[in-house]
Design a protein around this motif. Structure first.
Motif, PDB file in Angstrom:
ATOM      1  N   GLN A 187       0.846  -1.192   0.000  1.00 45.05           N
ATOM      2  CA  GLN A 187       0.000   0.000   0.000  1.00 45.05           C
ATOM      3  C   GLN A 187       0.880   1.239   0.000  1.00 45.05           C
ATOM      4  O   GLN A 187       1.838   1.323   0.781  1.00 45.05           O
ATOM      5  CB  GLN A 187      -0.888  -0.013   1.248  1.00 45.05           C
ATOM      6  N   VAL A 188       0.555   2.184  -0.871  1.00 44.66           N
ATOM      7  CA  VAL A 188       1.368   3.395  -0.990  1.00 44.66           C
ATOM      8  C   VAL A 188       1.243   4.214   0.293  1.00 44.66           C
ATOM      9  O   VAL A 188       0.133   4.496   0.755  1.00 44.66           O
ATOM     10  CB  VAL A 188       0.917   4.235  -2.205  1.00 44.66           C
ATOM     11  N   THR A 189       2.408   4.575   0.873  1.00 46.09           N
ATOM     12  CA  THR A 189       2.374   5.420   2.069  1.00 46.09           C
ATOM     13  C   THR A 189       2.939   6.804   1.792  1.00 46.09           C
ATOM     14  O   THR A 189       2.573   7.769   2.446  1.00 46.09           O
ATOM     15  CB  THR A 189       3.177   4.766   3.215  1.00 46.09           C
ATOM     16  N   GLU A 190       3.855   6.917   0.864  1.00 41.87           N
ATOM     17  CA  GLU A 190       4.389   8.221   0.452  1.00 41.87           C
ATOM     18  C   GLU A 190       4.460   8.228  -1.055  1.00 41.87           C
ATOM     19  O   GLU A 190       5.044   7.331  -1.659  1.00 41.87           O
ATOM     20  CB  GLU A 190       5.808   8.429   1.007  1.00 41.87           C
ATOM     21  N   ALA A 191       3.844   9.246  -1.650  1.00 37.88           N
ATOM     22  CA  ALA A 191       3.840   9.314  -3.109  1.00 37.88           C
ATOM     23  C   ALA A 191       4.652  10.502  -3.571  1.00 37.88           C
ATOM     24  O   ALA A 191       4.146  11.617  -3.657  1.00 37.88           O
ATOM     25  CB  ALA A 191       2.400   9.388  -3.630  1.00 37.88           C
ATOM     26  N   GLY A 192       5.940  10.303  -3.831  1.00 34.86           N
ATOM     27  CA  GLY A 192       6.806  11.382  -4.276  1.00 34.86           C
ATOM     28  C   GLY A 192       6.833  11.474  -5.793  1.00 34.86           C
ATOM     29  O   GLY A 192       6.264  10.627  -6.481  1.00 34.86           O
ATOM     30  N   ALA A 193       7.505  12.524  -6.291  1.00 34.37           N
ATOM     31  CA  ALA A 193       7.584  12.713  -7.738  1.00 34.37           C
ATOM     32  C   ALA A 193       8.508  11.672  -8.365  1.00 34.37           C
ATOM     33  O   ALA A 193       8.288  11.234  -9.491  1.00 34.37           O
ATOM     34  CB  ALA A 193       8.095  14.109  -8.058  1.00 34.37           C
ATOM     35  N   ASP A 194       9.543  11.282  -7.653  1.00 35.05           N
ATOM     36  CA  ASP A 194      10.429  10.271  -8.216  1.00 35.05           C
ATOM     37  C   ASP A 194      10.760   9.201  -7.187  1.00 35.05           C
ATOM     38  O   ASP A 194      11.753   8.496  -7.298  1.00 35.05           O
ATOM     39  CB  ASP A 194      11.707  10.908  -8.779  1.00 35.05           C
ATOM     40  N   ARG A 195       9.969   9.113  -6.156  1.00 34.56           N
ATOM     41  CA  ARG A 195      10.207   8.092  -5.146  1.00 34.56           C
ATOM     42  C   ARG A 195       8.866   7.679  -4.533  1.00 34.56           C
ATOM     43  O   ARG A 195       8.027   8.514  -4.236  1.00 34.56           O
ATOM     44  CB  ARG A 195      11.133   8.643  -4.064  1.00 34.56           C
ATOM     45  N   THR A 196       8.671   6.385  -4.416  1.00 32.20           N
ATOM     46  CA  THR A 196       7.426   5.889  -3.833  1.00 32.20           C
ATOM     47  C   THR A 196       7.784   5.015  -2.641  1.00 32.20           C
ATOM     48  O   THR A 196       8.727   4.222  -2.701  1.00 32.20           O
ATOM     49  CB  THR A 196       6.639   5.054  -4.868  1.00 32.20           C
ATOM     50  N   ARG A 197       7.033   5.178  -1.578  1.00 30.58           N
ATOM     51  CA  ARG A 197       7.246   4.344  -0.415  1.00 30.58           C
ATOM     52  C   ARG A 197       5.969   3.566  -0.165  1.00 30.58           C
ATOM     53  O   ARG A 197       4.871   4.108  -0.256  1.00 30.58           O
ATOM     54  CB  ARG A 197       7.606   5.208   0.795  1.00 30.58           C
ATOM     55  N   LEU A 198       6.113   2.288   0.127  1.00 29.85           N
ATOM     56  CA  LEU A 198       4.942   1.446   0.313  1.00 29.85           C
ATOM     57  C   LEU A 198       5.113   0.607   1.569  1.00 29.85           C
ATOM     58  O   LEU A 198       6.239   0.315   1.991  1.00 29.85           O
ATOM     59  CB  LEU A 198       4.741   0.500  -0.878  1.00 29.85           C
ATOM     60  N   ALA A 199       3.996   0.233   2.136  1.00 28.19           N
ATOM     61  CA  ALA A 199       4.017  -0.669   3.287  1.00 28.19           C
ATOM     62  C   ALA A 199       3.636  -2.063   2.800  1.00 28.19           C
ATOM     63  O   ALA A 199       2.633  -2.227   2.094  1.00 28.19           O
ATOM     64  CB  ALA A 199       3.019  -0.202   4.335  1.00 28.19           C
ATOM     65  N   CYS A 200       4.458  -3.020   3.172  1.00 26.92           N
ATOM     66  CA  CYS A 200       4.182  -4.373   2.696  1.00 26.92           C
ATOM     67  C   CYS A 200       4.196  -5.338   3.871  1.00 26.92           C
ATOM     68  O   CYS A 200       5.221  -5.544   4.518  1.00 26.92           O
ATOM     69  CB  CYS A 200       5.219  -4.787   1.654  1.00 26.92           C
ATOM     70  N   GLU A 201       3.048  -5.910   4.118  1.00 26.23           N
ATOM     71  CA  GLU A 201       2.919  -6.810   5.256  1.00 26.23           C
ATOM     72  C   GLU A 201       3.636  -8.135   4.988  1.00 26.23           C
ATOM     73  O   GLU A 201       4.324  -8.664   5.861  1.00 26.23           O
ATOM     74  CB  GLU A 201       1.430  -7.062   5.503  1.00 26.23           C
ATOM     75  N   ALA A 202       3.497  -8.640   3.777  1.00 22.21           N
ATOM     76  CA  ALA A 202       4.056  -9.962   3.451  1.00 22.21           C
ATOM     77  C   ALA A 202       5.580  -9.965   3.482  1.00 22.21           C
ATOM     78  O   ALA A 202       6.202 -10.988   3.770  1.00 22.21           O
ATOM     79  CB  ALA A 202       3.561 -10.412   2.082  1.00 22.21           C
ATOM     80  N   ALA A 203       6.198  -8.793   3.197  1.00 24.41           N
ATOM     81  CA  ALA A 203       7.652  -8.730   3.218  1.00 24.41           C
ATOM     82  C   ALA A 203       8.146  -8.391   4.627  1.00 24.41           C
ATOM     83  O   ALA A 203       9.299  -8.647   4.959  1.00 24.41           O
ATOM     84  CB  ALA A 203       8.154  -7.695   2.217  1.00 24.41           C
ATOM     85  N   GLY A 204       7.288  -7.782   5.426  1.00 21.39           N
ATOM     86  CA  GLY A 204       7.668  -7.421   6.780  1.00 21.39           C
ATOM     87  C   GLY A 204       8.535  -6.190   6.834  1.00 21.39           C
ATOM     88  O   GLY A 204       9.286  -6.003   7.790  1.00 21.39           O
ATOM     89  N   CYS A 205       8.483  -5.355   5.813  1.00 23.98           N
ATOM     90  CA  CYS A 205       9.280  -4.130   5.817  1.00 23.98           C
ATOM     91  C   CYS A 205       8.609  -3.104   4.909  1.00 23.98           C
ATOM     92  O   CYS A 205       7.703  -3.437   4.158  1.00 23.98           O
ATOM     93  CB  CYS A 205      10.696  -4.416   5.322  1.00 23.98           C
TER      94      CYS A 205
END
Lengths: 305, 377
Positions: B256-274
């Motif tokens: 799930q997207v948590t930070e939507a930058g212009a050239d960087r995206t941060r996501l939360a992933c439960e299955a990966a644990g990070c």
């Protein structure tokens, strides 16, 4: 060597079995072809006589008890003297050749159509080709007399349609013989042609089209050459029995229809001249076996190439 | 196509083959669905897809064996609508090779020239030339049934090249060859294509083959183009999960997207644990569910934990469940603590017969923000 030698009995038994299986057709040919042919050949070289059988034994004892071989070439020389036999042979070959060509012209498109058909359609069409075999050959040929005679079904139909104003005389002519032979032998042409055409890979025709062939050109350059074995097999299956055909010219032919089968029958049954008839039969066999040998030769050479 | 020549990037370049909105149905089945595609002169273009993807139908539409229900195809500016196969400036190499069994190799190759009425002397010369090209001259007198699979393939290629078509269509050209022969033939085929400058359109289900050979490739799915691009573009920037999975191996994380930058995206992933960070403009707003695709070779595996720098990003711990040794590579299947199972490959850099990482080892997986891709589909 400490290991036990493999038991040789198993392969030997199977090879003996194989040899037996291979021998069966040869034994069959020996018993039912070569032996009768030798008997016919023997009769053709015997002296004719009045009696039963109407020929004298080749090997017999004299009055003084000595063995004597009596050969007579009367039958064979008669065969060469009288033009009747030569004409009958030529007539037979002509009628058989024309019938074969007619069968090929009629049978090829039919076989092609069946080979192109799919699923149940193909099965039904094949059934229709084989269907006439469920009735006796004799009855089927006899039925044609009813169709072809002057007041028969065909003339009635043509008169009714107004295509003719007088019945055509078809029965008891060569035309009737052609109709009879083509009708009777057509399946023997269609089936080998079908077998050859059915194996034809459709992508070969696509490849031909891709390389610039119109459909008819692809037919001539790919389909036809690849179906040639079927054409040859079908032609032999029609031509060879048609040459010796007796029933069809007897029932449908006229007094002018000169075919060797009829002559043969006359010599055997009516004239009771067995040596002559046997010589005729032997001569016919030679005439028929030659094209087969030629065909085999050509095929073997092709396979070797 | 020469290195550096990329006509598909030039907006003024006139495409050699244009497929415009082509649809082809077989009964109720839509084999090719409103498909448009442009192929440039001299390109080696691959149509890549599974069975039923419509790739072979598209090839047959180009050859003229099938007619489109809608749309049209232009080759070198000529509308091919209604032009039968025999009149098209196109030749095809068939998957089954379709060599004429009643003709020798030389006659097979000469077939198209005979049909065009090319004089005998010219014909013989061109047949010899093209047989030399595929190194089959000494087999000219043989019949197809006296040839091996690889030899038949060469004859089929020679036969389709001899008419110098504007466009050569290849239907699974190397499908019937064994692996080693296939690899060698791939390079030979590319060399021949480069030398003759003929435009090749190749159908294949083998992604490796398409990747190795093609200048550009189109991944086909259900009669449509799922993605089109150079092998590297398709591999590194897949359009969607289908393309990512079809070409090469991939690890997919739902996130799930948590930070939507212009050239960087941060996501939360439960299955990966990070948390997962990707150097890519966010394709979806914060809160949207996406997938992150990370190729196995983009991940690093280690038995020692990476230096802890706060909240874990692109970093997960797990246990090795399976190791496959292929000589050049180790392929690991790692079960992450958070639940997902990932595939990681590591090059075999030094000679050793023991396993650097073995079954049941506790390992740490890391990857760079440049290693992943965010997919919305």
């Amino acid at each position: 060597m400490s290991a036990p030698a493999p038991a040789p009995s198993a392969p030997r038994a199977s090879s003996a079995g194989r040899r037996l299986a291979l021998a069966i057709p040869y034994v069959w040919l020996l018993l039912f072809f070569l032996l009768p042919f030798l008997i016919v050949l023997k009769i053709s070289l015997s002296e004719g006589t009045l009696g039963a059988p109407p020929y004298l034994p080749l090997l017999g004892r004299d009055a003084d008890g000595a063995w004597r071989l009596t050969l007579s070439f009367a039958g064979w020389s008669h065969l060469l003297d009288d033009d009747l036999y030569r004409d009958a042979l030529i007539g037979s070959l002509r009628i058989a050749a024309v019938s074969t060509v007619l069968c090929l012209l009629l049978g090829y498109p039919m076989a092609y159509g069946i080979a192109r058909a799919r699923g149940t359609r193909r099965t039904i069409l094949l059934m229709l080709v084989v269907l006439p075999f469920w009735t006796s050959f004799l009855i089927r040929v006899y039925a044609w007399t009813g169709i072809l005679r002057t007041n028969g079904v065909l003339n009635a139909l043509l008169l009714w349609l107004g295509l003719i104003d007088r019945p055509l005389a078809i029965l008891n002519t060569d035309v009737a013989v052609y109709i009879g032979i083509v009708y009777s032998y057509l399946p023997f042409m269609i089936l080998p042609l079908y077998a050859a055409l059915e194996r034809l890979d459709d992508t070969l025709l696509e490849a031909a089209a891709d390389l610039g062939c119109r459909p008819w050109q692809a037919f001539l350059r790919v389909t036809l050459p690849l179906s040639l074995p079927g054409v040859i097999a079908g032609s032999m299956l029609v031509f060879i029995p048609a040459v010796g055909e007796f029933v069809i010219p007897e029932l449908l032919g006229g007094p002018d229809t000169l075919m060797i089968g009829k002559v043969l029958w006359t010599e055997f049954a009516a004239n009771n001249d067995w040596p002559l008839a046997a010589a005729l039969a032997a001569a016919l066999l030679v005439v028929l076996v030659l094209p087969i040998l030629l065909f085999q030769h050509v095929r073997r050479r092709e396979e070797g190439a | 196509m020469r290195a550096g020549a990329e006509p598909w990037r030039d907006p003024d370049a006139v495409p050699y083959v244009r497929i415009e909105g082509v649809t082809k149905r077989f009964g109720g089945f839509v084999a090719v669905d409103d498909l448009s595609l442009e192929i440039h002169r001299g390109e080696l273009f691959a149509l890549l897809g599974g069975s039923g993807s419509g790739k072979t139908t598209l090839l047959r539409l180009l050859a003229g064996f099938e007619a489109p229900d809608r749309g049209r195809i232009l080759i070198d500016g000529q509308d091919m609508t209604g032009v039968p196969p025999h009149a098209r400036p196109v030749n095809m190499m068939f998957q089954s090779y379709a060599l004429f069994p009643h003709m020798t190799v030389a006659k097979n190759v000469a077939f198209g020239l005979v049909q065009d009425g090319v004089p005998r002397a010219v014909r013989d010369e061109r047949v010899a030339e093209v047989l030399d090209l595929v190194q089959m001259r000494e087999f000219a007198a043989r019949r197809p049934d006296q040839l091996s699979g690889g030899q038949k393939q060469r004859v089929a290629l020679a036969r389709s090249l001899v008419k110098r078509p504007k466009l050569l269509l290849l239907d699974e050209p190397l499908g019937a060859l064994d692996k080693r022969l296939r690899e060698r033939t791939q390079f030979e085929l590319m060399a021949i294509q480069d030398r003759l400058g003929i435009t090749f359109v190749m159908v294949t289900h083998d992604q490796e083959e398409a990747m190795t050979m093609a200048d550009r490739l189109a991944i086909m799915n259900r009669g449509r183009v799922a993605q089109i691009g150079t092998p590297a573009e398709v591999y590194e920037y897949p359009n969607d999960r289908f393309c990512a999975e079809f070409v090469g191996d991939v690890n997919l994380f739902e996130a799930q997207v948590t930070e939507a930058g212009a050239d960087r995206t941060r996501l939360a992933c439960e299955a990966a644990g990070c948390a997962i960070e990707v150097e890519q403009g966010a394709p979806a707003p914060v809160g949207a569910w996406c997938w992150v695709a990370v190729r196995p070779e983009k991940m690093a595996i280690a038995k020692v934990p990476p230096p802890d720098d706060g909240a874990p990003v692109n970093r997960a711990a797990g246990i090795v469940r399976d190791v496959r040794y292929t000589g050049d590579l180790y392929v690991y299947r790692v079960e992450l603590d958070a639940g997902a199972t990932v595939r990681v490959t590591a090059p075999n850099l030094t000679r050793r017969t023991d396993m650097p990482v073995a079954w049941d080892d506790r390992v740490w997986i890391t990857w760079s923000p440049l290693g992943g891709a965010v997919l919305t589909r």
